[in-house]
Scaffold this active site. Structure first.
Site, PDB file in Angstrom:
ATOM      1  N   LYS A 179      78.275  46.850 -48.790  1.00 50.15           N
ATOM      2  CA  LYS A 179      77.444  47.456 -49.682  1.00 50.15           C
ATOM      3  C   LYS A 179      76.052  47.250 -49.651  1.00 50.15           C
ATOM      4  O   LYS A 179      74.940  48.122 -50.126  1.00 50.15           O
ATOM      5  CB  LYS A 179      77.967  46.704 -51.131  1.00 50.15           C
ATOM      6  CG  LYS A 179      79.297  47.463 -51.749  1.00 50.15           C
ATOM      7  CD  LYS A 179      80.020  46.499 -52.795  1.00 50.15           C
ATOM      8  CE  LYS A 179      81.244  46.947 -52.551  1.00 50.15           C
ATOM      9  NZ  LYS A 179      81.817  46.552 -51.419  1.00 50.15           N
TER      10      LYS A 179
ATOM     11  N   ASN B 127      43.526  51.841 -44.270  1.00 51.22           N
ATOM     12  CA  ASN B 127      44.751  52.087 -43.463  1.00 51.22           C
ATOM     13  C   ASN B 127      45.712  52.984 -43.615  1.00 51.22           C
ATOM     14  O   ASN B 127      46.124  53.117 -45.157  1.00 51.22           O
ATOM     15  CB  ASN B 127      45.245  50.543 -43.161  1.00 51.22           C
ATOM     16  CG  ASN B 127      44.138  49.935 -42.347  1.00 51.22           C
ATOM     17  OD1 ASN B 127      43.528  50.235 -41.640  1.00 51.22           O
ATOM     18  ND2 ASN B 127      44.183  48.659 -42.794  1.00 51.22           N
TER      19      ASN B 127
ATOM     20  N   SER C  64      80.249  38.862 -55.097  1.00 49.67           N
ATOM     21  CA  SER C  64      79.616  40.041 -54.606  1.00 49.67           C
ATOM     22  C   SER C  64      78.860  40.658 -55.853  1.00 49.67           C
ATOM     23  O   SER C  64      78.004  41.709 -55.807  1.00 49.67           O
ATOM     24  CB  SER C  64      80.210  41.118 -54.079  1.00 49.67           C
ATOM     25  OG  SER C  64      81.703  41.504 -55.033  1.00 49.67           O
TER      26      SER C  64
ATOM     27  N   GLN D 256      83.537  43.942 -47.928  1.00 42.64           N
ATOM     28  CA  GLN D 256      82.619  43.823 -48.944  1.00 42.64           C
ATOM     29  C   GLN D 256      81.100  43.746 -48.571  1.00 42.64           C
ATOM     30  O   GLN D 256      80.228  44.023 -49.147  1.00 42.64           O
ATOM     31  CB  GLN D 256      82.898  42.240 -49.633  1.00 42.64           C
ATOM     32  CG  GLN D 256      82.025  41.949 -50.739  1.00 42.64           C
ATOM     33  CD  GLN D 256      82.596  40.738 -51.608  1.00 42.64           C
ATOM     34  OE1 GLN D 256      83.436  40.973 -52.012  1.00 42.64           O
ATOM     35  NE2 GLN D 256      81.817  39.423 -51.292  1.00 42.64           N
TER      36      GLN D 256
ATOM     37  N   GLU E 199      52.806  53.817 -41.667  1.00 40.79           N
ATOM     38  CA  GLU E 199      53.226  52.621 -40.877  1.00 40.79           C
ATOM     39  C   GLU E 199      54.463  52.003 -41.420  1.00 40.79           C
ATOM     40  O   GLU E 199      55.687  51.659 -40.624  1.00 40.79           O
ATOM     41  CB  GLU E 199      52.203  51.602 -40.959  1.00 40.79           C
ATOM     42  CG  GLU E 199      50.929  51.970 -39.795  1.00 40.79           C
ATOM     43  CD  GLU E 199      49.805  51.109 -40.006  1.00 40.79           C
ATOM     44  OE1 GLU E 199      49.862  50.299 -39.091  1.00 40.79           O
ATOM     45  OE2 GLU E 199      49.277  51.016 -41.091  1.00 40.79           O
TER      46      GLU E 199
ATOM     47  N   TYR F 161      92.867  46.758 -46.089  1.00 39.54           N
ATOM     48  CA  TYR F 161      91.718  46.290 -46.461  1.00 39.54           C
ATOM     49  C   TYR F 161      91.537  44.826 -45.972  1.00 39.54           C
ATOM     50  O   TYR F 161      92.573  44.094 -46.012  1.00 39.54           O
ATOM     51  CB  TYR F 161      91.778  46.069 -48.129  1.00 39.54           C
ATOM     52  CG  TYR F 161      90.580  45.508 -48.730  1.00 39.54           C
ATOM     53  CD1 TYR F 161      89.163  46.235 -48.923  1.00 39.54           C
ATOM     54  CD2 TYR F 161      90.281  44.162 -48.838  1.00 39.54           C
ATOM     55  CE1 TYR F 161      88.177  45.607 -49.251  1.00 39.54           C
ATOM     56  CE2 TYR F 161      89.325  43.550 -49.335  1.00 39.54           C
ATOM     57  CZ  TYR F 161      88.126  44.131 -49.445  1.00 39.54           C
ATOM     58  OH  TYR F 161      87.101  43.574 -50.103  1.00 39.54           O
TER      59      TYR F 161
ATOM     60  N   LYS G 208      37.686  49.359 -43.609  1.00 36.88           N
ATOM     61  CA  LYS G 208      39.079  49.939 -43.342  1.00 36.88           C
ATOM     62  C   LYS G 208      39.780  50.760 -44.154  1.00 36.88           C
ATOM     63  O   LYS G 208      39.306  50.469 -45.547  1.00 36.88           O
ATOM     64  CB  LYS G 208      39.899  48.689 -42.925  1.00 36.88           C
ATOM     65  CG  LYS G 208      39.675  47.976 -41.751  1.00 36.88           C
ATOM     66  CD  LYS G 208      39.644  48.873 -40.422  1.00 36.88           C
ATOM     67  CE  LYS G 208      41.207  49.171 -39.852  1.00 36.88           C
ATOM     68  NZ  LYS G 208      41.839  48.285 -39.280  1.00 36.88           N
TER      69      LYS G 208
ATOM     70  N   THR H  49      52.536  68.397 -25.411  1.00 34.28           N
ATOM     71  CA  THR H  49      53.818  67.702 -24.825  1.00 34.28           C
ATOM     72  C   THR H  49      53.306  66.600 -23.996  1.00 34.28           C
ATOM     73  O   THR H  49      52.119  66.670 -23.531  1.00 34.28           O
ATOM     74  CB  THR H  49      54.402  68.785 -23.917  1.00 34.28           C
ATOM     75  OG1 THR H  49      53.684  69.196 -22.665  1.00 34.28           O
ATOM     76  CG2 THR H  49      54.982  70.108 -24.684  1.00 34.28           C
ATOM     77  N   HIS H  50      54.061  65.521 -23.885  1.00 34.39           N
ATOM     78  CA  HIS H  50      53.730  64.130 -23.199  1.00 34.39           C
ATOM     79  C   HIS H  50      52.473  63.761 -24.058  1.00 34.39           C
ATOM     80  O   HIS H  50      51.545  63.039 -23.427  1.00 34.39           O
ATOM     81  CB  HIS H  50      53.319  64.349 -21.835  1.00 34.39           C
ATOM     82  CG  HIS H  50      54.671  65.146 -21.137  1.00 34.39           C
ATOM     83  ND1 HIS H  50      55.469  64.436 -20.737  1.00 34.39           N
ATOM     84  CD2 HIS H  50      54.520  66.511 -20.981  1.00 34.39           C
ATOM     85  CE1 HIS H  50      56.483  65.464 -20.138  1.00 34.39           C
ATOM     86  NE2 HIS H  50      55.844  66.940 -20.145  1.00 34.39           N
TER      87      HIS H  50
ATOM     88  N   ASN I 112      91.217  47.351 -54.328  1.00 35.56           N
ATOM     89  CA  ASN I 112      90.884  47.995 -53.028  1.00 35.56           C
ATOM     90  C   ASN I 112      90.741  49.450 -53.200  1.00 35.56           C
ATOM     91  O   ASN I 112      89.773  49.956 -52.528  1.00 35.56           O
ATOM     92  CB  ASN I 112      91.897  47.623 -52.025  1.00 35.56           C
ATOM     93  CG  ASN I 112      92.277  46.079 -51.705  1.00 35.56           C
ATOM     94  OD1 ASN I 112      91.328  45.210 -52.212  1.00 35.56           O
ATOM     95  ND2 ASN I 112      93.128  45.656 -51.112  1.00 35.56           N
TER      96      ASN I 112
ATOM     97  N   SER J 178      41.611  46.571 -45.966  1.00 36.55           N
ATOM     98  CA  SER J 178      41.676  45.405 -45.237  1.00 36.55           C
ATOM     99  C   SER J 178      41.013  44.080 -46.064  1.00 36.55           C
ATOM    100  O   SER J 178      39.975  44.344 -46.744  1.00 36.55           O
ATOM    101  CB  SER J 178      40.938  45.415 -43.897  1.00 36.55           C
ATOM    102  OG  SER J 178      40.804  44.033 -43.355  1.00 36.55           O
TER     103      SER J 178
END
Ligand code: ARG
Length: 460
Positions: free
Chosen positions: A326, A286, A24, A323, A291, A318, A284, A156-157, A111, A278
């Protein structure tokens, strides 16, 4: 003959494939500063309690300090065959100070060490997240104040509902983020417990002083049960839940910004510095940051799922499965911090199109509720008023008219109780100004909440 620190009972070396699978250090090296801090506190305590000679404790403490310096200077090369950060540090310590290094791991296990490291790590990272959240909250207040009189449609909606002030809309996110901070603080307070001293699972036979270690490391209290301490990662799951909720808040806001940024809406103009082009379409610009915030929320939700699923079948105490806590934890910490940071930048540099928002706010009968409320004030039961206004809206739709196109005679044909001056109550300005009850969108209320918000930030 194995060279492992735990190699005594082994007659064969670990298979290289297994070594690569179980190591690790490639990711938990990130915990090294916390690991060394924990080890320094532990060594001081061992010396103070006479569990190891004071002279050895001193050598260990200074050796660990040098390792930290080396690490910060970029001079350390970790050894994957030493498995994890704990063993790597012990190995490096042996190279620095020789035989006394072997005494550091008295009355301790990896541990209780690893969950101490993670708790220290999270205390530092949550503090950073709180600061980044406040930066974003400050950007919200600034934009809310700079655009105090801007009116846009409230939805709304995703259909026009009632006009609102842009400041009101933006401040909605301030309070979400305030609760996000509350969740982070709760998490921090609950994880602020010393696990070290729990040993592998059952505690230790040595006369340790856990309070000394807790004080040295700045933990508020000491764990009550050694098995609980080494087995549970509920605090990691709790952090990830709080992190996922932050990301969900940012993600829905990002979605809104993406919609506002379309040529259909044109409510917002994102700065060139936070947008991308783009490779094929020259026109473009963007909203990739928004996003990606929306996209990266998926990772953090996934990180939470990983931690919950990781723990659901684990017997006490343990298990090596842990492990796997992480990488999702680190991923979530990085993602939330970067997302908060970039969002503040995107918001602070954004320009709002007040004229476009205002024009849109007046469309689609967004003040229909105001007309109904007007009739109620003239004594009409709300349900009757609702129905009268509904018929008026249907008439407008059939005749391709907005409320502002109507004569008072047309209004009265459907709502005879309407006053001659009712048109003045059906503007978006009047609609917003009328909502002055606590928490409403009237300018006075938005100003009040901004003042309150500033106090909240000031107190923090
Ligand atoms: N690398 C391990 C982890 O992250 C260290 C903990 C103890 N390892 C062990 N084999 N008992 O969980």
């Amino acid at each position: 003959m194995s060279k492992k620190l735990w190699g005594g009972r082994f007659s064969k070396a670990t298979d290289k494939t297994v070594e690569a699978y179980t190591e690790s250090i490639s990711f938990d090296s990130r915990l090294i500063e916390h690991d060394i801090r924990g080890s320094i506190a532990h060594a001081k305590m061992l010396g103070k309690c006479g569990i190891i000679p004071e002279a050895d404790a001193k050598k260990i403490v200074s050796g660990l300090g040098f390792i930290l310096d080396d690490y910060l200077a970029g001079k350390i090369v970790f050894d994957p065959s030493a498995e994890d950060v704990h063993m790597n540090v012990e190995k490096l310590l042996f190279e620095k100070i020789g035989e006394p290094a072997g005494k550091l791991h008295t009355a301790r296990s990896r541990n209780d060490q690893v969950c101490t490291d993670i708790r220290l790590f999270l205390k530092a990272e949550i503090t950073r997240i709180l600061g980044l959240t406040e930066n974003l909250q400050t950007a919200i207040i600034e934009q809310a104040e700079a655009n105090a009189n801007v009116i846009l449609p409230g939805y709304t909606h995703l259909q026009h509902a009632q006009p609102v002030l842009l400041g009101h809309h933006l401040m909605a996110y301030f309070w979400m983020l305030e609760r996000d901070k509350g969740r982070m603080l709760d998490c921090m307070n609950r994880l602020d417990v010393l696990a070290l001293g729990s040993g592998a699972l059952a505690g230790t036979t040595f006369p340790i002083d856990r309070q000394f270690v807790a004080d040295d490391l700045g933990f508020a209290s000491i764990s009550e049960n050694s098995m609980d301490s080494v087995a549970d990662r509920d605090f990691v799951a709790e952090f990830l839940a709080a992190a996922a909720i932050i990301m969900v808040h940012l993600s829905r806001w990002a979605e809104e910004i993406i919609i506002w940024n379309t040529s259909e809406f044109k409510f917002i103009d994102l700065d060139d510095s936070v947008t991308t082009g783009s490779s094929i379409m020259p026109q473009k610009k963007n909203p990739d940051v928004a996003e990606l915030v929306r996209g990266k929320s998926a990772r953090v939700i996934g990180d939470l799922m990983t931690l919950l699923t990781l723990q659901k079948g684990l017997p006490l105490a343990y298990n090596r499965d842990l492990q796997e806590d992480k990488e999702p934890l680190f991923d979530a910490v990085d993602t939330v911090q970067m997302s908060l940071d970039v969002f503040a930048l995107m918001l602070a540099t954004a320009k709002f199109n007040a004229a476009r928002m205002h024009a849109s706010a007046g469309e689609a009968y967004s003040t229909a509720t105001d007309l109904a409320d007007h009739l109620v004030r003239a004594g009409v039961p709300f349900r009757t008023a609702h129905s009268e206004v509904g018929l008026l809206v249907a008439y407008c739709v059939d005749n391709n008219k907005e409320f502002s196109d109507l004569t008072i005679q047309e209004i009265k044909r459907f709502a005879p109780e309407a006053a001659d001056t009712v048109a003045s109550e059906l503007t978006v300005e009047a609609s917003v100004a009328a909502r002055s009850a606590v928490g409403g969108t009237a300018l006075s209320e938005v100003r009040r909440q901004i003042e309150k918000a500033k106090q909240v930030l000031g107190d923090g």
